[in-house]
Structures are given as structure tokens and as C-alpha cells.
Design a protein around this motif. Structure first.
Motif: not given
Length: 317
Positions: A181-198
Motif C-alpha cells: 500500500l505504501k510503495e504502489a503509489p510510488f511505482l504508479m508515479l514512476m509509471a506515470q512519468t514513463a508514460l509522459s515520455r511515450l
């Protein structure tokens, strides 16, 4: 004056290049700054590692251990409950990381690029700003047998005595859930950053023109790219989950703690000689993190390759 200084600087540079031995690197300011930063980052790590290796070899002159010996290793292997601590560490660390990755993949497959996904992204920053210990205490207060969640569920039925269940549990499941529950938001934010570059819009439009649905395109096209981009954050989450102390002290079992908590207890023991087996345990825990991260990287690479083969072999599925 400016021209004179420029000519002098150029002359000194030419003189330095002329007198510099062949095959020797020039000490430019950029290179000096690079070495200074590396020394600043790696110096404390090297000193800390030396401070672990020496006690692990039985060297601690201040305590009377002046010769290399296996006493630290003997004391470490003689500690009770090491197997259970290792099992709890692997269950909570790997389980919490897998749950966080699955939650991130579910968000990518179902909500990435939608209005709901955008609203969910706005909640990521407050959750990330919350300290790990505060989240662990809140989760324990919420899900305990006499906690708020159980009281709300049992209030309509007028149940006075709530069901009793161990929390934290003895298998590390509660700790794994808290870490996820604590680390999933961090990975989601990193995934969103990766999506913004695609080029997400272009890829989705091209896929729709070929007859694919949006969920299929998210799973087959966007998912592999994002997962490759966040491989390093996933490794960081895995390393943290295997070596976490504060959250494990709250959500982990107390009778047989994880290896990280056990090491802290040994280091804080009133007997200073307990730091000898603690040093051995710290080295083994670091080795465990490296091995598990290497295995995780190999498994992730294998799954991504299988995903690519599945997409190519089943274009119409």
C-alpha cells in the motif's frame, strides 16, 4: 585586459597539453568535480562497509578481539529463529513488492489515460508524503480486531465482541500488505512519468486503426514499455522491502522478527559483543538483497520476452 587573460589561458592550456605525458588523462575541472562527487558518495559507503567487514572477521580491538577468527560467524549461526526470520523477510519483501507491481499494472491496464486515472494521480503525492511509520500505525489502527474498520462493519449487527484474529500475523502477510500500500503509489508515479515520455496518443490511435481495443493496447503496447522504464524503481522497492525496519517493527511479527529488525536488536543489545554477529547478519542481508534483485531482474526480463512472443504469435487474441 580580457583579451590578454584569454591569450594567457590559451597559452597555459597549450603548454599543459604539450608537457602532459602521452596516454595520461587531463585533469580538467569537470573530471575533478566528477571524482569529487564519486568520492563524496562512495567514501562513506566504503567506510561503513569496512566497519562491517572487520567485526565480521572477528576484529574489534576495543572489545578485546584482536585476531581474525570465526567467532562472529559462529555466534550468528547459533542465534535461534534465523530460518523463520529469513522466511518472513522473503515473504514480506518479495510479497509486498509483487503486490505493489500488480497494483501498478492494474492501474496501467484499467485507468491509465482516463479521467479516473488522472484523479487518482492527484492522490499519489499526499500518499507519498506520508511517512512509512505513520501509514503502518494507521493501517494497524484501522484493521485491528477492535479498530475502526471492524467497528463500522459490525455496527449494523450490534455485535459487541468483534472476532479476534492475530494482527500483525505470524506469517508476514500484514507487513507485505502494508509495504504494498505504501510503495504502489510510488511505482504508479514512476509509471506515470514513463508514460509522459511515450507517444501514448499516437500509439493508441495506430492500434485502434488496426482493430485493437484500448485495454488490449494498454496491456500489449504500453505495459511492456512502462515496465522496462520502471525496472530500477521496482528494484529500489524490493531492496527497501527486504531491509525495512520501522514498518516491520509495527506490522511484522514480534516473536520472530525479520532479519533487519533482528540486526537492529543485536546492534542495540547491552552486550557490545553482540555487534559481531550483527555485522555478519548485515553482510548476509546485503548479499540477500543483491541476489534477490538479480533474480527479480532475470524473471522480469524473461516475462517481458514471453510477453513480446505472445503478442507476436497471437496478434488477434
Amino acid at each position: 585586459m580580457g583579451a590578454t587573460l584569454s591569450q594567457l589561458t590559451q597559452w597555459l592550456a597549450e603548454r599543459w597539453r604539450a608537457e602532459r605525458p602521452a596516454g595520461r588523462l587531463a585533469l580538467t575541472p569537470a573530471r575533478l568535480l566528477r571524482w569529487a562527487v564519486l568520492l563524496l558518495l562512495l567514501g562513506p559507503t566504503a567506510l561503513g562497509l569496512a566497519g562491517l567487514v572487520a567485526p565480521a572477521l572477528g576484529l574489534w580491538p576495543a572489545l578485546g578481539f584482536e585476531e581474525v577468527s570465526a567467532i562472529a560467524w559462529q555466534r550468528w549461526w547459533a542465534l535461534p529463529g534465523l530460518a523463520d526470520g529469513l522466511r518472513l523477510t522473503l515473504v514480506s519483501g518479495i510479497g509486498g513488492t509483487l503486490l505493489a507491481v500488480l497494483l501498478t499494472m492494474g492501474w496501467l491496464a484499467a485507468a491509465a489515460g482516463t479521467r479516473f486515472g488522472e484523479r487518482l494521480e492527484r492522490l499519489l503525492a499526499p500518499v507519498l508524503a506520508m511517512p512509512h511509520l505513520a501509514l503502518a500505525l494507521g493501517l494497524l489502527w484501522l484493521a485491528a480486531p477492535s479498530g475502526v474498520l471492524m467497528r463500522l462493519l459490525l455496527a449494523p449487527f450490534e455485535v459487541l465482541a468483534p472476532p479476534q484474529y492475530p494482527l500483525p500475523d505470524a506469517h508476514g502477510i500484514t507487513l507485505a500488505l502494508g509495504l504494498a500500500l505504501k510503495e504502489a503509489p510510488f511505482l504508479m508515479l514512476m509509471a506515470q512519468t514513463a508514460l509522459s515520455r511515450l507517444p501514448v496518443t499516437a500509439q493508441l490511435q495506430a492500434g485502434q486503426a488496426l482493430g485493437y481495443s484500448i485495454p488490449q493496447l494498454r496491456w500489449r503496447i504500453l505495459m511492456p514499455q512502462v515496465m522496462r522504464a520502471i525496472a530500477l524503481p521496482i528494484g529500489a522497492v524490493l531492496a527497501y522491502s527486504l531491509a525495512v525496519v520501522d514498518v516491520a517493527q509495527v506490522l511484522g511479527p514480534t516473536r520472530t522478527p525479520t532479519l533487519a529488525v533482528r540486526l537492529v536488536e543485536l546492534w542495540r543489545d547491552s552486550d557490545p559483543s553482540s555487534r559481531l554477529p550483527a555485522s555478519v547478519g548485515a553482510l548476509l542481508l546485503a548479499l540477500l538483497v543483491i541476489v534477490v534483485m538479480a533474480l527479480g531482474a532475470a524473471v522480469g526480463r524473461y516475462l517481458l520476452n514471453r510477453h513480446r512472443d505472445w503478442v507476436l504469435d497471437n496478434p488477434g487474441a
